[in-house]
Scaffold this motif. Sequence first.
Motif, PDB file in Angstrom:
ATOM      1  N   UNK A 182      10.544  -9.285 -11.976  1.00  0.00           N
ATOM      2  CA  UNK A 182       9.506  -8.271 -12.127  1.00  0.00           C
ATOM      3  C   UNK A 182       8.118  -8.905 -12.224  1.00  0.00           C
ATOM      4  N   UNK A 183       8.055 -10.200 -12.497  1.00  0.00           N
ATOM      5  CA  UNK A 183       6.785 -10.883 -12.640  1.00  0.00           C
ATOM      6  C   UNK A 183       6.354 -11.572 -11.343  1.00  0.00           C
ATOM      7  N   UNK A 184       7.198 -11.549 -10.336  1.00  0.00           N
ATOM      8  CA  UNK A 184       6.906 -12.231  -9.078  1.00  0.00           C
ATOM      9  C   UNK A 184       6.101 -11.325  -8.166  1.00  0.00           C
ATOM     10  N   UNK A 185       4.987 -11.840  -7.673  1.00  0.00           N
ATOM     11  CA  UNK A 185       4.181 -11.096  -6.713  1.00  0.00           C
ATOM     12  C   UNK A 185       4.840 -11.189  -5.340  1.00  0.00           C
ATOM     13  N   UNK A 186       5.139 -10.062  -4.740  1.00  0.00           N
ATOM     14  CA  UNK A 186       5.836 -10.017  -3.447  1.00  0.00           C
ATOM     15  C   UNK A 186       4.821 -10.212  -2.318  1.00  0.00           C
ATOM     16  N   UNK A 187       4.550 -11.463  -2.000  1.00  0.00           N
ATOM     17  CA  UNK A 187       3.527 -11.765  -0.995  1.00  0.00           C
ATOM     18  C   UNK A 187       3.998 -11.398   0.408  1.00  0.00           C
ATOM     19  N   UNK A 188       5.311 -11.429   0.639  1.00  0.00           N
ATOM     20  CA  UNK A 188       5.833 -11.048   1.955  1.00  0.00           C
ATOM     21  C   UNK A 188       5.578  -9.561   2.206  1.00  0.00           C
ATOM     22  N   UNK A 189       5.897  -8.747   1.226  1.00  0.00           N
ATOM     23  CA  UNK A 189       5.657  -7.308   1.355  1.00  0.00           C
ATOM     24  C   UNK A 189       4.160  -7.006   1.421  1.00  0.00           C
ATOM     25  N   UNK A 190       3.379  -7.786   0.684  1.00  0.00           N
ATOM     26  CA  UNK A 190       1.922  -7.593   0.699  1.00  0.00           C
ATOM     27  C   UNK A 190       1.366  -7.698   2.103  1.00  0.00           C
ATOM     28  N   UNK A 191       1.772  -8.737   2.837  1.00  0.00           N
ATOM     29  CA  UNK A 191       1.233  -8.945   4.177  1.00  0.00           C
ATOM     30  C   UNK A 191       1.980  -8.151   5.245  1.00  0.00           C
ATOM     31  N   UNK A 192       3.088  -7.530   4.846  1.00  0.00           N
ATOM     32  CA  UNK A 192       3.808  -6.680   5.789  1.00  0.00           C
ATOM     33  C   UNK A 192       3.129  -5.325   5.935  1.00  0.00           C
ATOM     34  N   UNK A 193       2.237  -4.993   5.014  1.00  0.00           N
ATOM     35  CA  UNK A 193       1.502  -3.734   5.083  1.00  0.00           C
ATOM     36  C   UNK A 193       0.502  -3.761   6.235  1.00  0.00           C
ATOM     37  N   UNK A 194       0.240  -2.590   6.774  1.00  0.00           N
ATOM     38  CA  UNK A 194      -0.664  -2.489   7.917  1.00  0.00           C
ATOM     39  C   UNK A 194      -2.054  -2.995   7.550  1.00  0.00           C
ATOM     40  N   UNK A 195      -2.537  -2.603   6.402  1.00  0.00           N
ATOM     41  CA  UNK A 195      -3.843  -3.059   5.917  1.00  0.00           C
ATOM     42  C   UNK A 195      -3.693  -3.556   4.482  1.00  0.00           C
ATOM     43  N   UNK A 196      -3.288  -4.813   4.327  1.00  0.00           N
ATOM     44  CA  UNK A 196      -3.088  -5.359   2.974  1.00  0.00           C
ATOM     45  C   UNK A 196      -4.349  -5.206   2.130  1.00  0.00           C
ATOM     46  N   UNK A 197      -4.179  -4.697   0.933  1.00  0.00           N
ATOM     47  CA  UNK A 197      -5.322  -4.522   0.046  1.00  0.00           C
ATOM     48  C   UNK A 197      -5.049  -5.220  -1.274  1.00  0.00           C
ATOM     49  N   UNK A 198      -6.080  -5.447  -2.024  1.00  0.00           N
ATOM     50  CA  UNK A 198      -5.926  -6.114  -3.303  1.00  0.00           C
ATOM     51  C   UNK A 198      -6.171  -7.611  -3.173  1.00  0.00           C
ATOM     52  N   UNK A 199      -6.355  -8.250  -4.304  1.00  0.00           N
ATOM     53  CA  UNK A 199      -6.637  -9.676  -4.337  1.00  0.00           C
ATOM     54  C   UNK A 199      -5.371 -10.448  -4.627  1.00  0.00           C
ATOM     55  N   UNK A 200      -5.147 -11.510  -3.887  1.00  0.00           N
ATOM     56  CA  UNK A 200      -3.976 -12.345  -4.126  1.00  0.00           C
ATOM     57  C   UNK A 200      -4.106 -13.050  -5.477  1.00  0.00           C
ATOM     58  N   UNK A 201      -3.000 -13.248  -6.170  1.00  0.00           N
ATOM     59  CA  UNK A 201      -3.065 -13.965  -7.450  1.00  0.00           C
ATOM     60  C   UNK A 201      -3.534 -15.402  -7.234  1.00  0.00           C
ATOM     61  N   UNK A 202      -4.230 -15.942  -8.220  1.00  0.00           N
ATOM     62  CA  UNK A 202      -4.757 -17.305  -8.110  1.00  0.00           C
ATOM     63  C   UNK A 202      -3.725 -18.319  -8.587  1.00  0.00           C
ATOM     64  N   UNK A 203      -3.867 -19.532  -8.071  1.00  0.00           N
ATOM     65  CA  UNK A 203      -2.953 -20.606  -8.458  1.00  0.00           C
ATOM     66  C   UNK A 203      -3.618 -21.538  -9.462  1.00  0.00           C
ATOM     67  N   UNK A 204      -2.840 -22.099 -10.398  1.00  0.00           N
ATOM     68  CA  UNK A 204      -3.405 -23.093 -11.313  1.00  0.00           C
ATOM     69  C   UNK A 204      -3.473 -24.482 -10.700  1.00  0.00           C
ATOM     70  N   UNK A 205      -2.917 -24.623  -9.492  1.00  0.00           N
ATOM     71  CA  UNK A 205      -2.850 -25.933  -8.839  1.00  0.00           C
ATOM     72  C   UNK A 205      -4.128 -26.216  -8.058  1.00  0.00           C
ATOM     73  N   UNK A 206      -4.633 -27.432  -8.193  1.00  0.00           N
ATOM     74  CA  UNK A 206      -5.809 -27.883  -7.441  1.00  0.00           C
ATOM     75  C   UNK A 206      -5.316 -28.730  -6.270  1.00  0.00           C
ATOM     76  N   UNK A 207      -5.647 -28.330  -5.054  1.00  0.00           N
ATOM     77  CA  UNK A 207      -5.176 -29.076  -3.882  1.00  0.00           C
ATOM     78  C   UNK A 207      -6.051 -28.753  -2.675  1.00  0.00           C
TER      79      UNK A 207
END
Length: 278
Positions: A182-207
């Motif tokens: 329930x805590x996992x952001x479904x990025x696959x479904x996010x981009x499967x939408x015709x017009x993805x909306x919302x801000x992607x979660x940020x990562x704590x990793x620096x790269x």
Amino acid sequence: MEYADLFNQKPKYDCLLFDLDDTLYPLSSGLATAILQNLKDYMVEKLGIEPTKTDDLCNLLYKNYGTTLAGLRAIGYDFDYDEFHSFVHGRLPYENLKPDPILRNMLLSLPYRKLIFTNADKVHALKALRILGLEDCFEGIICFETLNPIHKNSVSDDEDDIYFIGSTSTTKPTTSNSANNSQIFDIINHFAQLNPSGILPKTPIVCKPSENAIQLALNIANINPQRTLFFEDSVRNIQAGKRLGLHTVLAVPDLWESDIKSEAVYTGNLAVETTVTA
């Protein structure tokens, strides 16, 4: 200008900054393919991700976060970084890498500071350089641990940091190897939408290709981007470096084969355009 002045001018560069994987050795080594498969296996075996989703997930995480590790942390997975790196890099076909005396001699002949800047962990970086016979060609290694040190809130002036490798402690953000679904952001479904909306979660990793990561690396190693040549196989890393003032070389790894390198001779000048294919 007097002819003699041509030999008295200050060199254009004083530092060469090299990516490692697929830059200092060719794609034909098979390490890139093995890394991708190991990433997928880790996602299935350690994080419980469905095998049918790993291709899309690897692709989306890499494109949006720079590395799969950074993306997995962003969308909600917690895991031990050292365990991750050991799983992904510890089982690579290092036997496919061979000592490269031609590249070694070429690097040693260039009278500039030379540094490695990789998203990989220090164990992998040191092992690959050692096998290639290049471990003493570089002043230091800026790696995952350098940019993501534990128990540090800022860059340290400690003596150990002179090699830019970072902490030798085990990096453990949590004690969990997974996360509640329930805590996992479904990025696959996010981009499967015709017009993805919302801000992607940020990562704590620096790269890379984060400009923040590149700037941090420049600060740690005390590098002047205006006098540095950045060798990378990634176009987006090149673009990020250029935005920060670095001169860049898009390195095609298969051109590092010996029959081509044998024709390269250092003549006293490093004449490279701002962006070239090397």
